[in-house]
Every structure is written in structure tokens, then in C-alpha cells.
Design a protein around this motif. Structure first.
Motif, short mmCIF file in Angstrom:
data_model
loop_
_atom_site.label_atom_id
_atom_site.label_comp_id
_atom_site.label_asym_id
_atom_site.label_seq_id
_atom_site.Cartn_x
_atom_site.Cartn_y
_atom_site.Cartn_z
N ALA A 28 1.81 -6.38 77.17
CA ALA A 28 2.93 -5.73 76.08
C ALA A 28 3.16 -4.30 76.16
CB ALA A 28 2.42 -6.02 74.47
N GLU A 29 2.00 -3.09 76.99
CA GLU A 29 2.08 -1.58 77.26
C GLU A 29 3.27 -2.10 78.48
OE1 GLU A 29 -1.80 -0.75 77.58
OE2 GLU A 29 -2.17 -0.34 75.10
N ARG A 30 2.68 -2.92 79.11
CA ARG A 30 3.44 -2.82 80.63
C ARG A 30 4.48 -3.27 79.76
NH1 ARG A 30 -1.31 -5.76 82.22
NH2 ARG A 30 0.25 -8.02 82.63
N ALA A 40 10.84 -0.82 80.06
CA ALA A 40 11.44 -0.72 79.41
C ALA A 40 12.17 0.65 79.27
CB ALA A 40 11.06 -1.32 77.65
N MET A 41 10.83 1.66 79.42
CA MET A 41 10.92 2.54 79.81
C MET A 41 11.63 3.04 81.14
SD MET A 41 8.03 4.87 77.28
CE MET A 41 7.07 4.26 79.07
N ALA A 81 2.48 -3.14 68.36
CA ALA A 81 1.75 -2.15 67.62
C ALA A 81 1.94 -1.53 69.59
CB ALA A 81 1.00 -2.13 67.16
N ALA A 82 1.55 -2.30 70.15
CA ALA A 82 0.94 -2.03 71.35
C ALA A 82 2.58 -1.36 72.16
CB ALA A 82 0.15 -2.44 72.34
N ALA A 83 2.87 -1.98 72.41
CA ALA A 83 4.28 -1.76 73.16
C ALA A 83 5.01 -0.84 72.02
CB ALA A 83 5.28 -2.80 73.21
N TYR A 84 4.97 -0.48 70.98
CA TYR A 84 5.74 0.71 70.13
C TYR A 84 5.10 2.00 70.13
CZ TYR A 84 7.24 2.59 65.91
OH TYR A 84 8.05 3.98 65.19
N VAL A 85 3.03 2.00 70.92
CA VAL A 85 2.78 3.18 71.18
C VAL A 85 2.99 3.29 71.95
CG1 VAL A 85 0.68 3.84 71.60
CG2 VAL A 85 1.30 2.22 69.47
N GLY A 129 5.86 7.66 75.73
CA GLY A 129 6.56 8.28 76.28
C GLY A 129 7.91 8.81 75.60
N ARG A 130 7.45 9.25 74.68
CA ARG A 130 9.13 10.01 74.64
C ARG A 130 10.10 9.25 74.20
NH1 ARG A 130 9.30 15.82 74.56
NH2 ARG A 130 6.78 16.62 74.55
#
Length: 151
Positions: free
Chosen positions: A54-56, A61-62, A90-94, A99-100
Motif C-alpha cells: 500500500a505504501e508503494r 500515486a505521488m 490507512a498505510a496509503a493515507y499516511v 509526502g505533503r
């Protein structure tokens, strides 16, 4: 990280999948570097590899957002909310928030709150609260309540 082609391939695979979480999950797994796996019933363990995926996904996305490809980011997030677990969401949201990219984080949260069922959204909010993001957790719950009242 997901590249542009992988996100497009994921979107196409999801659109071509039969209805239901199992078919969507198999479509997602067909992409080499896919976003998180579908939620398993009764599995409440925090699977760190799923959170890392999810973080990847959020990092990709960023990157797309930084390239000015916002419509592609929104489309990828709209597809992703169908299979992100609360921990993954939640992990992706964080990651997006850190990441501003607060606007992307909010978009993901609003989509998740609108498209997912109550208990799933509550679990995402609790995950955010556990990560020290109480205001964001409250916002998720408010978006879910607003979406529920408009149905």
C-alpha cells in the motif's frame, strides 16, 4: 513502485474482472507489482507486506501527481479502494499525507469512506488513530456518515 503501465494494467485488469472480491483479487495479482491484496475474512493480523505494498502504491500515486497526471492518480485510487484493507488504506493515507500530498490523502479517504461499508471504514479510522492521526480518523468517519446519509 508501480509504474504508469502497471497502474493502467491494474485498472484494465480490475475492469475486466468478474464481480466479487476473489475475481478482483486475482486480477490484481496478475499485475507484476500489484497494489495490496484483497482483505481476507477473519484475518485481523497486520500483514506488514500488505502495508508495504500500500505504501508503494501511495508512493507511485505521488510520482504521478508530481508529473501532473492527477486524473490517472484519481482513477488508480478509485480502483484501489475496492480492495484495500483498512490497514492498507490507512498505510496509503499516511504515506500520502506525510509526502505533503494531503489533498490526495483526503481524496483517498473520501473515496474509501464513500465506497466501503461501515465497519471497514471504522477499522481504517482506528488504524489512523493508532498512528496518531486522530483528526484524520475523525474526518474519515464524518465522510462515511455524510456518504451514508446521502444514499
Amino acid at each position: 513502485m508501480l509504474l504508469e503501465g502497471e497502474i493502467e494494467e491494474l485498472g484494465a485488469a480490475l475492469k475486466g474482472a468478474k464481480a466479487g472480491p476473489r475475481s478482483a483479487g486475482s486480477a490484481v495479482r496478475s499485475v507484476s507489482t500489484s497494489p495490496p491484496v484483497p482483505m481476507r475474512r477473519g484475518d485481523r493480523r497486520r500483514d506488514e507486506s500488505d502495508a508495504r505494498a500500500a505504501e508503494r502504491f501511495a508512493a507511485s500515486a505521488m510520482e504521478l501527481d508530481a508529473d501532473g497526471r492527477v486524473s490517472e492518480v484519481v482513477a488508480a485510487m478509485a480502483d484501489a479502494v475496492d480492495f484495500l484493507t483498512p490497514v492498507e488504506a490507512a498505510a496509503a493515507y499516511v504515506v500520502l499525507d506525510a509526502g505533503r500530498r494531503g489533498q490526495l490523502a483526503d481524496s483517498l479517504g473520501q473515496m474509501y469512506a464513500r465506497e466501503r461499508q461501515g465497519r471497514t471504514v471504522i477499522r481504517m479510522a482506528l488504524e489512523l488513530q493508532d498512528r496518531g492521526m486522530s483528526e484524520d480518523a475523525t474526518a474519515i468517519l464524518r465522510w462515511a456518515a455524510a456518504a451514508d446519509s446521502s444514499r
